[in-house]
Design a protein around this motif. Structure first.
Motif, PDB file in Angstrom:
ATOM      1  N   GLN A  53       0.832  -1.201   0.000  1.00  0.00           N
ATOM      2  CA  GLN A  53       0.000   0.000   0.000  1.00  0.00           C
ATOM      3  C   GLN A  53       0.871   1.257   0.000  1.00  0.00           C
ATOM      4  O   GLN A  53       0.595   2.225  -0.714  1.00  0.00           O
ATOM      5  CB  GLN A  53      -0.928   0.000   1.216  1.00  0.00           C
ATOM      6  N   ALA A  96       2.349   1.817  -3.414  1.00  0.00           N
ATOM      7  CA  ALA A  96       1.351   2.390  -4.318  1.00  0.00           C
ATOM      8  C   ALA A  96       1.179   3.888  -4.058  1.00  0.00           C
ATOM      9  O   ALA A  96       1.078   4.689  -5.000  1.00  0.00           O
ATOM     10  CB  ALA A  96       0.019   1.659  -4.160  1.00  0.00           C
ATOM     11  N   GLU A  97       1.148   4.268  -2.781  1.00  0.00           N
ATOM     12  CA  GLU A  97       1.008   5.687  -2.448  1.00  0.00           C
ATOM     13  C   GLU A  97       2.235   6.482  -2.895  1.00  0.00           C
ATOM     14  O   GLU A  97       2.115   7.627  -3.358  1.00  0.00           O
ATOM     15  CB  GLU A  97       0.782   5.841  -0.941  1.00  0.00           C
ATOM     16  N   LYS A 105       2.084   7.131  -6.609  1.00  0.00           N
ATOM     17  CA  LYS A 105       1.140   8.227  -6.870  1.00  0.00           C
ATOM     18  C   LYS A 105       1.778   9.568  -6.553  1.00  0.00           C
ATOM     19  O   LYS A 105       1.657  10.532  -7.328  1.00  0.00           O
ATOM     20  CB  LYS A 105      -0.131   8.009  -6.040  1.00  0.00           C
ATOM     21  N   TYR A 106       2.462   9.638  -5.417  1.00  0.00           N
ATOM     22  CA  TYR A 106       3.134  10.878  -4.997  1.00  0.00           C
ATOM     23  C   TYR A 106       4.247  11.268  -5.962  1.00  0.00           C
ATOM     24  O   TYR A 106       4.340  12.421  -6.392  1.00  0.00           O
ATOM     25  CB  TYR A 106       3.700  10.682  -3.590  1.00  0.00           C
ATOM     26  N   ASP A 108       2.590  10.412 -10.045  1.00  0.00           N
ATOM     27  CA  ASP A 108       1.161  10.621 -10.312  1.00  0.00           C
ATOM     28  C   ASP A 108       0.577   9.471 -11.124  1.00  0.00           C
ATOM     29  O   ASP A 108      -0.175   9.674 -12.078  1.00  0.00           O
ATOM     30  CB  ASP A 108       0.919  11.955 -11.024  1.00  0.00           C
ATOM     31  N   ILE A 109       0.951   8.247 -10.754  1.00  0.00           N
ATOM     32  CA  ILE A 109       0.382   7.064 -11.394  1.00  0.00           C
ATOM     33  C   ILE A 109      -0.368   6.241 -10.357  1.00  0.00           C
ATOM     34  O   ILE A 109      -0.008   6.222  -9.185  1.00  0.00           O
ATOM     35  CB  ILE A 109       1.463   6.204 -12.086  1.00  0.00           C
ATOM     36  N   GLN A 110      -1.428   5.575 -10.811  1.00  0.00           N
ATOM     37  CA  GLN A 110      -2.284   4.803  -9.929  1.00  0.00           C
ATOM     38  C   GLN A 110      -2.084   3.322 -10.228  1.00  0.00           C
ATOM     39  O   GLN A 110      -2.247   2.886 -11.369  1.00  0.00           O
ATOM     40  CB  GLN A 110      -3.751   5.179 -10.173  1.00  0.00           C
ATOM     41  N   VAL A 111      -1.697   2.542  -9.225  1.00  0.00           N
ATOM     42  CA  VAL A 111      -1.604   1.094  -9.396  1.00  0.00           C
ATOM     43  C   VAL A 111      -2.387   0.418  -8.285  1.00  0.00           C
ATOM     44  O   VAL A 111      -2.529   0.954  -7.187  1.00  0.00           O
ATOM     45  CB  VAL A 111      -0.136   0.605  -9.396  1.00  0.00           C
ATOM     46  N   ASP A 112      -2.884  -0.761  -8.583  1.00  0.00           N
ATOM     47  CA  ASP A 112      -3.629  -1.553  -7.616  1.00  0.00           C
ATOM     48  C   ASP A 112      -2.631  -2.368  -6.796  1.00  0.00           C
ATOM     49  O   ASP A 112      -1.954  -3.252  -7.345  1.00  0.00           O
ATOM     50  CB  ASP A 112      -4.588  -2.485  -8.364  1.00  0.00           C
ATOM     51  N   GLU A 138      -1.265  -5.223  -9.036  1.00  0.00           N
ATOM     52  CA  GLU A 138      -0.245  -4.622  -9.902  1.00  0.00           C
ATOM     53  C   GLU A 138       1.053  -4.300  -9.173  1.00  0.00           C
ATOM     54  O   GLU A 138       1.870  -3.550  -9.672  1.00  0.00           O
ATOM     55  CB  GLU A 138      -0.811  -3.350 -10.561  1.00  0.00           C
ATOM     56  N   GLN A 170       3.764   6.397 -16.681  1.00  0.00           N
ATOM     57  CA  GLN A 170       3.099   7.682 -16.886  1.00  0.00           C
ATOM     58  C   GLN A 170       2.526   7.806 -18.297  1.00  0.00           C
ATOM     59  O   GLN A 170       1.658   8.649 -18.544  1.00  0.00           O
ATOM     60  CB  GLN A 170       4.074   8.838 -16.629  1.00  0.00           C
TER      61      GLN A 170
END
Length: 400
Positions: free
Chosen positions: A79, A82-83, A86-87, A90-94, A98, A226
């Protein structure tokens, strides 16, 4: 009695043993009384931050820390990874589908071909490239197709030079920017082209982003994820080894295409039980600290070292292109003013530089045929020590 050959033939295909060879050169030099300045191995010379060390030390005292951790990785670490993605990008993964924790990115790079390929498949790999790229293919019986990286192309591969019959047989293509050993960088435009051609030929992209936080002069390396739609065709390795001085902890992760992540996860579930939980706790702390802005930039440290070394070498008559990232300098062979009976090449200069000047570097041919004519210098000493190395190299160049 005839002794059986207790050594697999595939070990002969693992490529250069240059790191152990240079280690032997260093031992010989030290036995002769030389003070060796070791700029060969890319191992950080500084420890992690106090909060990372504290997190690790507190975790090892917990009785619950000694159970099997699970090969996928703890929910907390995945987790947090993943955060951080994003920080940082700026990409989102599960984190469930993922992401996969690894004992350093080399763990994943060494096993990926076993998880993705069948014997006889082809993988596209850079030349020069980090030795584990070819080693992982050799273990899996996968044929490498080498993409030459040359200075005139900015050390980027020419996708149009790869024959269609190679594309049709290739399972994956390995990229590495910022790169080891050549210290080249790539922008999102390059990654967009890579994603487009990979989709055209249905070839997975494997991007090694171990040096994402070791960049200079304001440059911020991007993630291939990205690029719009990249997660459909790409995975990316991340490592905490260099960015947070945690090389000995062995922790990193793979992010991206869920099918490739799952394949590597299935293999890993059969060969290990994952990363020691306290190390994952330390990894969580490292990523949190970075997101808080409290982590001192390793990029600034290595930028100062780069500047100190290249300025000092310039004063000694060796001008080297200044890299924008990594902890390495990829240097064309110096302008020697004296000669030996045998011609100079990367390995000969590296050996003589250690014997005569007490400075250890890695010959470029250890990373592939295209590496001949270069040496790799690691910025793993403080600035004064690097300046001293440059002075010694200057005397070596002049034959003094």
């Amino acid at each position: 009695m005839t002794t059986k050959a207790w050594r697999a033939d595939r070990l002969s295909k693992l490529g250069s043993s240059i790191f152990s060879e240079v280690a032997e050169w260093k031992r010989e030099a030290q036995q002769q009384g030389l003070d060796v300045i070791d700029l060969s191995i890319g191992s950080p010379d500084l420890p992690p931050s106090e909060s990372i060390k504290r997190s690790l030390s507190e975790a090892v005292l917990r009785d619950t820390a000694y159970a099997y951790p699970g090969s996928k990785g703890s929910k907390g670490f995945l987790q947090q990874a993943a955060e951080w993605l994003k920080y940082r990008f700026d990409i989102q993964v599960d984190p469930e589908l993922e992401l996969l924790s690894l004992m350093g990115s080399q763990d994943g790079l060494g096993h990926l071909a076993l998880a993705l390929c069948n014997p006889g498949d082809i993988a596209l790999v850079p030349d020069p490239g980090y030795p584990v790229y070819a080693a992982g293919l050799a273990l899996a019986g996968v044929e490498p197709y080498y993409m030459p990286l040359r200075a005139e192309n900015g050390f980027l591969p020419d996708f149009t030079a790869i024959p269609d019959e190679v594309w049709s047989k290739a399972k994956f293509m390995l990229l590495n920017y910022p790169s080891n050993p050549v210290s080249a960088v790539a922008d999102l435009s390059f990654f967009s082209k890579a994603v487009a051609i990979a989709k055209q030929h249905n070839v997975l992209i494997v991007h090694d982003l171990a040096y994402s936080e070791m960049a200079f002069d304001g440059y911020r390396p991007p993630s291939i994820l990205q690029v719009e739609g990249a997660v459909e065709i790409a995975v990316e390795f991340h490592s905490l080894s260099k960015s947070f001085n945690m090389a000995g902890c062995r922790i990193g992760f793979l992010a991206g295409n869920q099918h490739a992540v799952s394949a590597l996860g299935a293999l890993k579930a059969n060969i290990d039980y994952g990363i020691f939980l306290p190390v994952q706790e330390a990894g969580i702390e490292a990523l949190k600290q970075d997101m808080s802005g409290q982590h001192p930039s390793v990029g600034l440290l290595y930028e100062r070292r780069r500047d100190a070394l290249l300025h000092a070498l310039h004063q000694e008559g060796w001008d080297i292109a200044s890299p924008k990232a990594t902890m390495f300098v990829w240097a064309q062979l110096p302008p020697m003013t004296w000669s030996l009976s045998d011609p100079w090449n990367s390995r000969r200069i590296s050996r003589e530089m250690l014997n005569r000047a007490g400075v250890a570097v890695i010959p470029g041919d250890a990373f592939g045929m295209e590496g001949e004519g270069y040496v790799r210098i690691a910025l793993v000493e403080n600035e004064q020590r690097l300046i001293e190395a440059a002075r010694r190299i200057g005397r070596f160049i002049r034959g003094e």
